[in-house]
Design a protein around this motif. Sequence first.
Motif, PDB file in Angstrom:
ATOM      1  N   GLU A   1      -9.510  13.618  13.101  1.00 41.23           N
ATOM      2  CA  GLU A   1      -9.920  13.376  11.725  1.00 41.23           C
ATOM      3  C   GLU A   1     -11.137  14.305  11.121  1.00 41.23           C
ATOM      4  OE1 GLU A   1      -9.243   8.591  10.721  1.00 41.23           O
ATOM      5  OE2 GLU A   1     -10.451   9.189  12.370  1.00 41.23           O
ATOM      6  N   LEU A   2     -12.069  14.533  12.397  1.00 40.12           N
ATOM      7  CA  LEU A   2     -12.846  15.378  12.022  1.00 40.12           C
ATOM      8  C   LEU A   2     -12.738  16.777  11.720  1.00 40.12           C
ATOM      9  CD1 LEU A   2     -15.596  14.105  15.060  1.00 40.12           C
ATOM     10  CD2 LEU A   2     -15.469  13.161  12.551  1.00 40.12           C
TER      11      LEU A   2
ATOM     12  N   ILE B   1      -9.193  17.298  -4.649  1.00 41.71           N
ATOM     13  CA  ILE B   1      -9.543  17.334  -3.306  1.00 41.71           C
ATOM     14  C   ILE B   1     -10.011  15.940  -2.898  1.00 41.71           C
ATOM     15  CG2 ILE B   1     -11.809  18.138  -1.930  1.00 41.71           C
ATOM     16  CD1 ILE B   1     -12.001  20.416  -4.187  1.00 41.71           C
ATOM     17  N   TRP B   2     -10.728  15.248  -3.574  1.00 44.99           N
ATOM     18  CA  TRP B   2     -11.127  13.747  -3.221  1.00 44.99           C
ATOM     19  C   TRP B   2      -9.855  12.845  -3.028  1.00 44.99           C
ATOM     20  CZ3 TRP B   2     -10.001   9.884  -6.991  1.00 44.99           C
ATOM     21  CH2 TRP B   2     -10.548   8.373  -6.227  1.00 44.99           C
ATOM     22  N   TRP B   3      -8.855  12.941  -3.803  1.00 44.40           N
ATOM     23  CA  TRP B   3      -7.717  12.213  -3.851  1.00 44.40           C
ATOM     24  C   TRP B   3      -6.742  12.659  -2.424  1.00 44.40           C
ATOM     25  CZ3 TRP B   3      -6.993   7.487  -4.737  1.00 44.40           C
ATOM     26  CH2 TRP B   3      -5.785   6.946  -4.811  1.00 44.40           C
ATOM     27  N   ALA B   4      -6.705  13.856  -2.067  1.00 45.38           N
ATOM     28  CA  ALA B   4      -6.026  14.375  -1.008  1.00 45.38           C
ATOM     29  C   ALA B   4      -6.843  13.524   0.274  1.00 45.38           C
ATOM     30  CB  ALA B   4      -6.139  15.597  -0.792  1.00 45.38           C
ATOM     31  N   TRP B   5      -8.115  13.856   0.349  1.00 40.24           N
ATOM     32  CA  TRP B   5      -8.962  13.194   1.397  1.00 40.24           C
ATOM     33  C   TRP B   5      -8.694  11.514   1.476  1.00 40.24           C
ATOM     34  CZ3 TRP B   5     -13.003   9.808   1.703  1.00 40.24           C
ATOM     35  CH2 TRP B   5     -13.583   9.725   2.914  1.00 40.24           C
ATOM     36  N   MET B   6      -8.870  11.254   0.409  1.00 40.81           N
ATOM     37  CA  MET B   6      -8.705   9.571   0.400  1.00 40.81           C
ATOM     38  C   MET B   6      -7.617   9.239   0.807  1.00 40.81           C
ATOM     39  SD  MET B   6     -10.904   7.513  -1.259  1.00 40.81           S
ATOM     40  CE  MET B   6      -9.743   6.356  -2.536  1.00 40.81           C
ATOM     41  N   ASN B   7      -6.363   9.688   0.541  1.00 34.33           N
ATOM     42  CA  ASN B   7      -5.008   9.221   1.082  1.00 34.33           C
ATOM     43  C   ASN B   7      -4.672   9.104   2.500  1.00 34.33           C
ATOM     44  OD1 ASN B   7      -2.630   9.927  -1.955  1.00 34.33           O
ATOM     45  ND2 ASN B   7      -4.574   8.795  -1.669  1.00 34.33           N
ATOM     46  N   PHE B   8      -5.397  10.388   3.274  1.00 31.34           N
ATOM     47  CA  PHE B   8      -5.081  10.433   4.369  1.00 31.34           C
ATOM     48  C   PHE B   8      -5.968   9.463   5.254  1.00 31.34           C
ATOM     49  CE2 PHE B   8      -6.528  12.358   8.512  1.00 31.34           C
ATOM     50  CZ  PHE B   8      -5.370  12.478   9.350  1.00 31.34           C
ATOM     51  N   THR B   9      -7.305   9.202   4.779  1.00 30.94           N
ATOM     52  CA  THR B   9      -8.496   8.587   5.368  1.00 30.94           C
ATOM     53  C   THR B   9      -7.947   7.338   5.570  1.00 30.94           C
ATOM     54  OG1 THR B   9      -9.935  10.168   4.584  1.00 30.94           O
ATOM     55  CG2 THR B   9     -10.511   8.032   4.961  1.00 30.94           C
ATOM     56  N   TRP B  10      -7.452   6.609   4.408  1.00 31.06           N
ATOM     57  CA  TRP B  10      -7.035   5.306   4.412  1.00 31.06           C
ATOM     58  C   TRP B  10      -5.765   4.869   5.203  1.00 31.06           C
ATOM     59  CZ3 TRP B  10      -9.934   0.916   2.180  1.00 31.06           C
ATOM     60  CH2 TRP B  10     -10.900   1.541   1.526  1.00 31.06           C
TER      61      TRP B  10
ATOM     62  N   TYR C   1      -1.271  20.839  -3.459  1.00 32.87           N
ATOM     63  CA  TYR C   1      -1.009  19.195  -3.450  1.00 32.87           C
ATOM     64  C   TYR C   1       0.208  18.813  -2.912  1.00 32.87           C
ATOM     65  CZ  TYR C   1      -2.804  15.075  -5.731  1.00 32.87           C
ATOM     66  OH  TYR C   1      -3.337  13.689  -5.949  1.00 32.87           O
ATOM     67  N   LEU C   2       1.078  19.454  -3.310  1.00 31.49           N
ATOM     68  CA  LEU C   2       2.585  19.233  -2.823  1.00 31.49           C
ATOM     69  C   LEU C   2       2.884  19.326  -1.593  1.00 31.49           C
ATOM     70  CD1 LEU C   2       5.594  18.937  -3.392  1.00 31.49           C
ATOM     71  CD2 LEU C   2       5.769  21.414  -3.950  1.00 31.49           C
ATOM     72  N   VAL C   3       2.029  20.508  -0.680  1.00 28.44           N
ATOM     73  CA  VAL C   3       2.427  20.532   0.713  1.00 28.44           C
ATOM     74  C   VAL C   3       1.562  19.460   1.548  1.00 28.44           C
ATOM     75  CG1 VAL C   3       1.711  21.874   2.746  1.00 28.44           C
ATOM     76  CG2 VAL C   3       2.184  23.091   0.608  1.00 28.44           C
ATOM     77  N   MET C   4       0.452  18.907   0.993  1.00 26.16           N
ATOM     78  CA  MET C   4      -0.292  17.786   1.517  1.00 26.16           C
ATOM     79  C   MET C   4       0.504  16.475   1.329  1.00 26.16           C
ATOM     80  SD  MET C   4      -4.240  18.262   0.346  1.00 26.16           S
ATOM     81  CE  MET C   4      -4.126  18.803  -1.260  1.00 26.16           C
ATOM     82  N   ARG C   5       1.318  16.424   0.024  1.00 23.74           N
ATOM     83  CA  ARG C   5       2.012  15.301  -0.064  1.00 23.74           C
ATOM     84  C   ARG C   5       3.215  15.052   0.728  1.00 23.74           C
ATOM     85  NH1 ARG C   5      -1.386  12.692  -1.861  1.00 23.74           N
ATOM     86  NH2 ARG C   5      -1.953  11.907  -3.860  1.00 23.74           N
ATOM     87  N   VAL C   6       4.035  16.305   1.305  1.00 24.26           N
ATOM     88  CA  VAL C   6       5.033  16.284   2.027  1.00 24.26           C
ATOM     89  C   VAL C   6       4.645  15.585   3.588  1.00 24.26           C
ATOM     90  CG1 VAL C   6       6.484  17.668   3.813  1.00 24.26           C
ATOM     91  CG2 VAL C   6       6.080  18.076   1.139  1.00 24.26           C
ATOM     92  N   GLY C   7       3.330  16.063   3.994  1.00 26.69           N
ATOM     93  CA  GLY C   7       2.723  15.522   5.300  1.00 26.69           C
ATOM     94  C   GLY C   7       2.521  14.001   5.270  1.00 26.69           C
ATOM     95  N   LEU C   8       1.921  13.436   4.036  1.00 29.34           N
ATOM     96  CA  LEU C   8       1.572  12.251   4.019  1.00 29.34           C
ATOM     97  C   LEU C   8       2.885  11.369   3.670  1.00 29.34           C
ATOM     98  CD1 LEU C   8      -0.889  10.121   3.552  1.00 29.34           C
ATOM     99  CD2 LEU C   8      -0.872  10.747   1.169  1.00 29.34           C
ATOM    100  N   VAL C   9       3.712  11.500   2.940  1.00 30.06           N
ATOM    101  CA  VAL C   9       5.024  10.874   2.814  1.00 30.06           C
ATOM    102  C   VAL C   9       5.687  10.597   3.848  1.00 30.06           C
ATOM    103  CG1 VAL C   9       7.146  10.692   1.715  1.00 30.06           C
ATOM    104  CG2 VAL C   9       5.094  11.504   0.183  1.00 30.06           C
ATOM    105  N   SER C  10       5.797  11.950   4.817  1.00 29.48           N
ATOM    106  CA  SER C  10       6.305  11.578   5.849  1.00 29.48           C
ATOM    107  C   SER C  10       5.887  10.841   6.879  1.00 29.48           C
ATOM    108  CB  SER C  10       6.284  13.177   6.753  1.00 29.48           C
ATOM    109  OG  SER C  10       7.163  13.966   5.973  1.00 29.48           O
ATOM    110  N   LEU C  11       4.394  10.686   6.834  1.00 32.40           N
ATOM    111  CA  LEU C  11       3.746   9.566   7.734  1.00 32.40           C
ATOM    112  C   LEU C  11       3.899   8.108   7.332  1.00 32.40           C
ATOM    113  CD1 LEU C  11       0.156  10.917   8.134  1.00 32.40           C
ATOM    114  CD2 LEU C  11       2.110  11.091  10.087  1.00 32.40           C
ATOM    115  N   TRP C  12       4.254   7.869   6.006  1.00 28.99           N
ATOM    116  CA  TRP C  12       4.278   6.655   5.567  1.00 28.99           C
ATOM    117  C   TRP C  12       5.872   6.245   5.897  1.00 28.99           C
ATOM    118  CZ3 TRP C  12       1.085   3.172   4.626  1.00 28.99           C
ATOM    119  CH2 TRP C  12      -0.157   3.322   3.704  1.00 28.99           C
TER     120      TRP C  12
END
Length: 391
Positions: free
Chosen positions: A24-25, A65-74, A119-130
């Motif tokens: 996370e750091l 920037i903020w929303w990408a950080w928020m999504n992964f953090t929570w 943003y799309l690249v980040m979403r691919v990683g996050l959706v995969s985790l969900w």
Amino acid sequence: MLPLRSRMGPRDLGEPHRASSPLELLFDLTFVAAVSQVAGRLAHATEEAHVGGAIAPFLMVFFAIWWAWMNFTWFASAYDTDDVLYRVMTFVQMAGVLVLAAGVPAAFDGDFTTVTIGYLVMRVGLVSLWVRAAVAHPAGRATALRYAAGLSVVQVFWVSRLALPDGGPMWLFFVLAALDLSVPLIAERPGMTTWHPHHIAERYGLFTIILLGESVLAATNAVQDAVAHGVSGELVTIALAGLAILFALWWLYFSEPAGEGLERRRDRSFIWGYGHYLIFAALAAIGAGLETAVVSAGDHIEASTRTVVASVAVPIAVVLVMLWALHAPLRRTTIRPELIGATAVLILLTILAAPTLGVAATLIVMAVLLSLLLAATLTREAPGAGGAGSA
């Protein structure tokens, strides 16, 4: 070497000493470049007296920037694991952040193509985790699938926006941002994820430090450039006053033990989490303002003295008001609302006095006002309460 945790399950809400992981750091560090880019562009626009046209792009890019950080953090607070697949999907999101950062200059000129791709690249990683969480945790499957579906649908809209002339009208951006913000509200209806309140408070505190650090870096770079033209008393005064302002804001932020409040009032988590957008954006804007103030001491800039001072005073007032507004519903805040209001108003009034006092003297006044607020806050703290380690 610590063993890899491979089970994707919900974290224990009562887990003691829940701290940010090294991954996370590292994830947070990728945002340094993005924040630096967006603050730097705002600073340059202010120096050239074009700040009015830069505010909207700044807020829009910072939202991404903020929303990408928020999504992964929570997500990481609720479903943190530590196996190879989890690390790879986090790496994908980190790569997306860097792409987003590379697109910041173009976004300030109205071209959000690169930012959207990042943003799309980040979403691919996050959706995969969900999706993975939905498979591994049957009890939370409905919530996880709602997250995966909602994020995917909204991302399709973001990408489709690129097909419109000039990315479509500005109001469309805010509509899509509202849809993005609504995903957690809808997804959590079947049941809230098991995010850890003290972990979340720590994560927000760490991002606050990153933003304050960006302010220090921006001011340092500006001082370095100004020194090339000769060190002056005004330059030294601005640098010291800026550092005092940042230190006071750090102290005020971490005087509020948010973890305890979130533990008691989980129902306020959305307001607290979303409201930090204004605090984070304002902290980034302070960095841009301090950079502009330093540059004004060494070079001739197009911006007026009043504009330079306003670029620091306005975001400081936003931080103060939002800091009280977000923490007051959680617990008995150590910051009295009347003192917050009075300090914010006085800091804003320095804008009117700026042409007479000058940039350096006005920043000193701001630093003194924040110091007085801090002193009043410290006198209200109960023995053993608050402190930098409690937020």
